[in-house]
Design a protein around this motif. Structure first.
Motif, mmCIF file in Angstrom:
data_model
loop_
_atom_site.group_PDB
_atom_site.id
_atom_site.type_symbol
_atom_site.label_atom_id
_atom_site.label_comp_id
_atom_site.label_asym_id
_atom_site.label_seq_id
_atom_site.Cartn_x
_atom_site.Cartn_y
_atom_site.Cartn_z
ATOM 1 N N LEU A 48 -50.857 110.223 -87.008
ATOM 2 C CA LEU A 48 -50.809 110.650 -85.607
ATOM 3 C C LEU A 48 -50.798 112.173 -85.510
ATOM 4 C CD1 LEU A 48 -48.182 108.061 -84.291
ATOM 5 C CD2 LEU A 48 -50.576 108.175 -83.590
ATOM 6 N N LEU A 94 -51.992 113.746 -82.044
ATOM 7 C CA LEU A 94 -51.340 112.865 -81.073
ATOM 8 C C LEU A 94 -49.831 112.983 -81.239
ATOM 9 C CD1 LEU A 94 -53.643 109.721 -81.525
ATOM 10 C CD2 LEU A 94 -53.744 111.438 -79.699
ATOM 11 N N HIS A 95 -49.179 113.415 -80.186
ATOM 12 C CA HIS A 95 -47.738 113.654 -80.265
ATOM 13 C C HIS A 95 -47.000 112.733 -79.283
ATOM 14 C CE1 HIS A 95 -48.619 117.204 -82.671
ATOM 15 N NE2 HIS A 95 -49.523 117.556 -81.752
ATOM 16 N N VAL A 121 -54.437 102.214 -81.060
ATOM 17 C CA VAL A 121 -55.231 103.246 -81.732
ATOM 18 C C VAL A 121 -56.268 102.569 -82.620
ATOM 19 C CG1 VAL A 121 -53.421 104.997 -81.697
ATOM 20 C CG2 VAL A 121 -53.591 103.439 -83.652
ATOM 21 N N LEU A 155 -57.681 107.016 -79.570
ATOM 22 C CA LEU A 155 -56.520 106.476 -78.860
ATOM 23 C C LEU A 155 -57.038 105.815 -77.593
ATOM 24 C CD1 LEU A 155 -53.484 106.169 -78.103
ATOM 25 C CD2 LEU A 155 -53.638 108.457 -77.070
ATOM 26 N N GLN A 185 -55.884 104.107 -74.243
ATOM 27 C CA GLN A 185 -54.752 103.901 -73.349
ATOM 28 C C GLN A 185 -55.129 102.905 -72.256
ATOM 29 O OE1 GLN A 185 -53.953 108.151 -72.409
ATOM 30 N NE2 GLN A 185 -51.955 107.797 -73.373
#
Length: 440
Positions: free
Chosen positions: A271, A276-277, A306, A318, A320
């Motif tokens: 990640l 991506l955090h 993901v 990613l 969503q």
């Protein structure tokens, strides 16, 4: 001759009566069929062809069904895989009284039992988690979290043939090898995955995992097991800055012959590399493309998934999906699951996703990642799997005690079926061709 036929007719009726009383399993009839098959095979060309014929006999005597495990109730609904008619039920805990007696008189087991009920089971016992049948429809292999074991249940009699206590205090997800001879079962607190012989329950080996071993998936050729551990999903320390308290969470690729770990990584590193955090690295259910290059991982607290490229060893996308409960605190998510359940069709172009906390099913186009939401069908979908043909996906509605069959191509619900209390895992398998209802 007339008298002989009459006697034969009455004898057949008597045998059917004994079968329905579960006292007669037709061993001599099955033996005679096998002997005839072997003899014909020998006459037509030897042992190899006779073995093939024997396999055909076994297959013809098994009926393809859908098993729905009702976790809180301990019962398993059996549904015809073609007509979706309910055929009957199997008791996943026929030895419940014996197991409870052991637990009550053992303070350590009693403490573990109560911990599973209150921290993981939402105040309920977890009696049936996962299940697979043998190819001949003789045995149903069931993992039972609250009893920390796996059992082989004779489907015709509903009696336990073998029992394997897992390491630690809780059993969880399983996977069936492509040849149908072995199951891999996660021991949640034992930090291992056991490999068991489906016929005998004998342990053939085990491999280590991180905290809370979870999902297991065999490769198509049976040479590898894809495995993930999810960490301490039952704790209330869910904020991102407390993520370090969740324990060791890893993804592993395991060689099935040696049980050596041939690839391992922490999703947190992947990640970070992808920029991506704020996402949890705990991998929940997973699905993969037909060529097993791309994996689709659900993560704790993530409304979506993901995409991971196994060849390049990196996250490539990613995806969503809508969060329909933005005001809900994440510590109210069931065992950290925003979404729990993902599968892919046989064509490899559509994903079926369980929006657990959102109460929807999402059909996602794998090329464009456009999606169709199906809402109003039920509440808390908690598992997704595809049927044998890969044309439909099965969804369990854990809060409304139903399962749905959704067609990948049309995006429509084919049928919805009432099942037992808190359905979770759904698996296709087999029962004896003339299996009858054991429990209404």
């Amino acid at each position: 001759m007339h008298l002989f036929r009459k006697q034969l007719f009455h004898k057949q009726l008597f045998h059917k009566y004994l079968f329905h009383k579960r006292l007669f399993r037709r061993p001599f009839q099955q033996l005679s069929k096998l002997v005839i098959t072997l003899l014909v095979g020998f006459l037509l060309g030897g042992v190899a062809s006779s073995a093939l014929s024997a396999n055909k006999v076994i297959k013809e005597e098994a009926r393809r069904v859908i098993f729905v495990g009702n976790n809180w109730e301990g019962m398993i609904d059996v549904i015809d895989a073609k007509t979706y008619a309910k055929l009957g039920r199997i008791n996943g805990v026929p030895d419940k009284r014996e197991r409870m007696r052991e637990i009550i008189f053992n303070p350590i087991k009693l403490l573990a039992f109560q911990a599973i009920r209150h921290f993981i089971g939402e105040g309920h016992d977890q009696l049936v988690d996962d299940m697979y049948s043998t190819r001949d429809g003789r045995l149903l292999i069931v993992s039972r979290p609250s009893f920390a074991d796996v059992v082989g249940i004779d489907i015709a009699t509903n009696e336990i043939v073998w029992r394997f206590p897992v390491k630690g205090i809780r059993s969880d997800h399983m996977a069936l090898s492509p040849d149908g001879t072995q199951v891999a079962v996660s021991a949640s607190t034992g930090k291992v995955v056991h490999i068991l012989d489906v016929e005998t329950g004998e342990e053939l080996g085990q491999f280590p995992s991180g905290d809370s071993p979870h999902e297991n998936v065999y490769s198509k050729d049976g040479s590898k097991i894809y495995h993930a551990s999810i960490g301490m999903v039952f704790t209330p320390l869910d904020e991102y800055f407390l993520d370090f308290t969740k324990g060791k969470r890893t993804f592993q690729v395991v060689d099935t012959k040696s049980l050596k770990i041939i690839k391992q990584f922490n999703m947190a590193d992947k990640l970070k590399q992808a920029g991506l955090h704020g996402l949890s690295p705990a991998i929940r259910p997973m699905a993969h493309s037909p060529d097993e290059r791309f994996f689709y991982f659900q993560l704790s607290f993530l409304h979506g998934f993901v995409e991971y490229d196994m060849q390049q060893d990196k996250i490539t996308r990613l995806v969503q999906l809508p969060n329909l409960v933005p005001a809900m605190p994440i510590n109210q998510y069931v065992n950290d699951s925003a979404h729990h359940g993902i599968a892919m069709n046989s064509a490899g172009d559509t994903l079926c996703v369980a929006g657990t906390m959102d109460d929807y099913v999402a059909l996602v186009n794998r090329n464009t990642y456009e999606y169709q939401l199906l809402t109003g069908l039920g509440k808390k979908p908690y598992w997704v799997t595809s049927d044998q043909a890969g044309e439909n996906c099965y969804i369990s509605w854990s809060e409304t005690d139903q399962m749905s069959v959704i067609n990948y191509k049309t995006g429509e619900e084919v049928v919805r079926i009432d099942v037992g209390d808190h359905p979770q895992r759904i698996r296709e398998g087999y029962v004896p061709i003339d299996w009858t209802v054991l429990f209404l």
